[in-house]
Design a protein around this motif. Structure first.
Motif, mmCIF file in Angstrom:
data_model
loop_
_atom_site.group_PDB
_atom_site.id
_atom_site.type_symbol
_atom_site.label_atom_id
_atom_site.label_comp_id
_atom_site.label_asym_id
_atom_site.label_seq_id
_atom_site.Cartn_x
_atom_site.Cartn_y
_atom_site.Cartn_z
ATOM 1 N N LEU A 206 36.990 5.336 29.589
ATOM 2 C CA LEU A 206 38.056 5.462 30.582
ATOM 3 C C LEU A 206 38.947 4.233 30.604
ATOM 4 O O LEU A 206 39.584 3.917 31.613
ATOM 5 C CB LEU A 206 37.443 5.731 31.959
ATOM 6 N N SER B 232 34.501 11.265 36.369
ATOM 7 C CA SER B 232 35.277 11.236 35.122
ATOM 8 C C SER B 232 34.432 11.405 33.858
ATOM 9 O O SER B 232 34.909 12.030 32.894
ATOM 10 C CB SER B 232 36.073 9.938 35.017
ATOM 11 N N ILE C 32 35.201 13.372 30.214
ATOM 12 C CA ILE C 32 35.078 12.801 28.870
ATOM 13 C C ILE C 32 34.188 13.698 28.015
ATOM 14 O O ILE C 32 34.513 14.056 26.877
ATOM 15 C CB ILE C 32 34.484 11.364 28.941
ATOM 16 N N MET D 52 36.001 16.863 27.005
ATOM 17 C CA MET D 52 36.958 16.646 25.904
ATOM 18 C C MET D 52 36.230 16.559 24.566
ATOM 19 O O MET D 52 36.698 17.082 23.564
ATOM 20 C CB MET D 52 37.767 15.365 26.141
ATOM 21 N N GLN E 56 32.858 13.561 45.068
ATOM 22 C CA GLN E 56 34.204 13.463 44.541
ATOM 23 C C GLN E 56 34.524 14.728 43.770
ATOM 24 O O GLN E 56 33.608 15.385 43.245
ATOM 25 C CB GLN E 56 34.207 12.275 43.573
ATOM 26 N N PHE F 70 45.953 3.011 37.833
ATOM 27 C CA PHE F 70 44.555 3.227 37.447
ATOM 28 C C PHE F 70 44.453 2.900 35.962
ATOM 29 O O PHE F 70 45.403 3.156 35.217
ATOM 30 C CB PHE F 70 44.116 4.688 37.664
ATOM 31 N N GLY G 45 44.116 9.986 44.073
ATOM 32 C CA GLY G 45 44.916 9.400 43.013
ATOM 33 C C GLY G 45 45.081 10.374 41.861
ATOM 34 O O GLY G 45 44.337 11.342 41.733
ATOM 35 N N CYS G 46 46.097 10.092 41.020
ATOM 36 C CA CYS G 46 46.342 10.984 39.888
ATOM 37 C C CYS G 46 47.188 10.264 38.841
ATOM 38 O O CYS G 46 47.588 9.115 39.035
ATOM 39 C CB CYS G 46 47.040 12.252 40.365
ATOM 40 N N GLY G 47 47.474 10.927 37.748
ATOM 41 C CA GLY G 47 48.340 10.331 36.735
ATOM 42 C C GLY G 47 48.248 11.091 35.428
ATOM 43 O O GLY G 47 47.491 12.053 35.299
ATOM 44 N N VAL H 87 47.022 11.276 31.698
ATOM 45 C CA VAL H 87 45.845 10.705 31.016
ATOM 46 C C VAL H 87 46.297 9.654 29.991
ATOM 47 O O VAL H 87 47.171 9.912 29.155
ATOM 48 C CB VAL H 87 45.017 11.812 30.326
ATOM 49 N N VAL I 225 42.311 7.091 26.593
ATOM 50 C CA VAL I 225 41.286 7.987 27.133
ATOM 51 C C VAL I 225 41.260 9.286 26.314
ATOM 52 O O VAL I 225 40.187 9.803 25.999
ATOM 53 C CB VAL I 225 41.535 8.250 28.638
ATOM 54 N N PHE J 288 43.422 13.996 38.199
ATOM 55 C CA PHE J 288 43.500 13.587 39.610
ATOM 56 C C PHE J 288 42.090 13.490 40.157
ATOM 57 O O PHE J 288 41.137 14.010 39.561
ATOM 58 C CB PHE J 288 44.332 14.591 40.421
ATOM 59 N N PHE K 253 39.831 12.949 44.125
ATOM 60 C CA PHE K 253 39.754 12.579 45.540
ATOM 61 C C PHE K 253 38.365 12.825 46.111
ATOM 62 O O PHE K 253 37.524 13.473 45.484
ATOM 63 C CB PHE K 253 40.848 13.266 46.371
ATOM 64 N N GLY K 254 38.156 12.252 47.296
ATOM 65 C CA GLY K 254 36.824 12.288 47.901
ATOM 66 C C GLY K 254 36.610 13.550 48.726
ATOM 67 O O GLY K 254 37.453 13.921 49.538
HETATM 68 C C1 2NL Z 1 40.888 8.339 43.271
HETATM 69 C C2 2NL Z 1 41.549 8.390 41.962
HETATM 70 C C3 2NL Z 1 41.582 9.469 39.873
HETATM 71 C C4 2NL Z 1 41.391 10.211 37.639
HETATM 72 C C5 2NL Z 1 40.834 10.008 38.865
HETATM 73 C C6 2NL Z 1 40.760 10.728 35.317
HETATM 74 C C7 2NL Z 1 39.786 11.257 34.526
HETATM 75 C C8 2NL Z 1 39.967 11.257 33.177
HETATM 76 C C9 2NL Z 1 41.086 10.739 32.629
HETATM 77 C C10 2NL Z 1 42.027 10.205 33.470
HETATM 78 CL CL1 2NL Z 1 38.758 11.886 32.173
HETATM 79 N N1 2NL Z 1 41.839 10.210 34.793
HETATM 80 N N2 2NL Z 1 40.569 10.742 36.660
HETATM 81 C C11 2NL Z 1 42.717 9.903 37.411
HETATM 82 C C12 2NL Z 1 43.452 9.334 38.432
HETATM 83 C C13 2NL Z 1 42.907 9.113 39.662
HETATM 84 O O1 2NL Z 1 40.969 9.273 41.073
HETATM 85 O O2 2NL Z 1 41.380 7.716 44.150
HETATM 86 N N3 2NL Z 1 39.772 9.005 43.421
HETATM 87 C C14 2NL Z 1 39.036 9.034 44.632
#
Ligand code: 2NL
Length: 337
Positions: A145, A181, A185, A188, A219, A259, A282-284, A286, A290, A306, A308-309
């Motif tokens: 990651l 996460s 992985i 994938m 989560q 992140f 959170g999000c974004g 990839v 990764v 993305f 979240f909890g």
């Molecule tokens: C947060 C933020 C996030 C991800 C989780 C993720 C997983 C892979 C690749 C890229 Cl395999 N990203 N997960 C991405 C952005 C934010 O969580 O605040 N979580 C409570």
């Protein structure tokens, strides 16, 4: 003599068929078929017979009569034993439907309720649900990651390590996953895109419990990998989820963030119908590193993620003030939801 034997046999058989108790069968056994029983006693009369042939015939007849009576006694004993068992079973039958106080039906824990609703909404949006191990390698949890050696999140102040050395591996590389996460992985690595999954699950961080933190929490993360995926797909998915989960009066927005595993990264907030904004997760997009760790070529594939909890969602939804309440397992608290 032969008539006497057959009369004695018939009389014995007649008594046996009407015997209606096991102790009666026991006394009949002694009296009719025992060593000093009625039939056996007839043998003492053999001496008074004239010829050897007559003695032989009568002796044979007595033995046959004893066999017949013994068989009848055995059968009678079996019938009565079975009947006694049936009567006992009937008498001792437990009525499992009987209750003293009106039973109350339980229900799923409020975190489970939130977890299942989230799964259902994402399934409705076309996602599949993925699962993976809670005990992970540092490679799946951090390295893949884009959190290499020396990344602050990897420190022992945040992560719970497991005292286990994998075959051919090193100490301090096995841990309790700090997010879900690693499930993505693994997905994938194991399957070909297009990937549209959510990974809900239990995660672990080295936190002292307080009103907003627990060392074990839940989560849900999502991952999409396909051709030509852009940030517009991310924003549209977050918006569709917001309306499906919270209701049509809700909307969402993204705010720039950071992140290590996404680039660009964003926080996402939802807006209540009364105009109030709440930070959700959170999000974004990839990060290319990764995608590569997942065995995918970033020139060919792109994706968003993305997270979240779940506990926070349940807490917000039910107005729970202190997250610790959810894990104290006080029935008076749990019954309210
Ligand atoms: C947060 C933020 C996030 C991800 C989780 C993720 C997983 C892979 C690749 C890229 Cl395999 N990203 N997960 C991405 C952005 C934010 O969580 O605040 N979580 C409570």
């Amino acid at each position: 003599m032969l008539t006497e034997i057959s009369n004695a046999r018939d009389a014995a058989l007649a008594e046996i068929v009407v015997a209606d108790a096991l102790d009666l069968v026991a006394s009949l056994t002694t009296r009719l078929a025992g060593k000093k029983g009625d039939l056996a006693l007839l043998k003492t009369k053999l001496g008074s017979l004239d010829t050897v042939e007559e003695k032989k015939a009568a002796g044979k007849s007595i033995n046959e009569a004893i066999s017949a009576v013994t068989a009848a006694l055995d059968e009678r004993r079996e019938v009565l034993t079975l009947r006694a068992l049936e009567e006992r079973v009937e008498a001792e039958r437990l009525d499992l439907t009987e209750f003293v106080v009106k039973p109350s039906r339980g229900h799923a824990h409020l975190v489970t309720q939130a977890w299942e609703r989230l799964e259902n909404v994402f399934i409705g949006l076309g996602f599949q649900v993925a699962e993976g191990p809670e005990v992970e390698t540092d490679w799946h949890n951090f390295e893949a990651l884009n959190m290499g050696e020396g990344h602050p999140a990897r420190g022992e102040f945040d992560t719970l390590f497991v005292d286990h050395i994998p075959p051919g591996g090193r100490a301090g590389t096995t841990l309790l996953r700090t997010h879900t996460s690693p499930v993505q992985i693994r997905t994938m690595l194991e399957s070909e895109p297009p990937i549209y999954i959510v990974a809900p699950g239990r995660v672990f961080r080295r936190d002292t419990p307080d009103a907003t933190h627990m060392p074990v929490f839940h989560q849900i993360e999502g991952l999409v990998v396909d051709r030509g995926i852009t940030m517009a797909d991310l924003a549209g998915t977050i918006e569709a989820f917001t309306k499906a989960f919270f209701g049509p009066g809700f909307t969402s927005r993204l705010r720039p963030s950071y992140f290590p595993f996404t680039e660009p990264s964003a926080e996402f907030d939802i807006q209540r119908p009364n105009g109030e904004w709440i930070e959700l997760g959170g999000c974004g997009m990839v990060h290319p590193n990764v995608l590569r760790a997942g065995g995918l070529d970033p020139e060919e594939w792109s994706g968003f993620a993305f997270g979240f909890g779940i506990d926070r969602m349940a807490k917000e939804r039910h107005g729970v003030e202190d997250i610790r309440e959810m894990y104290t397992n006080d029935i008076r608290f749990l019954e309210q939801f």
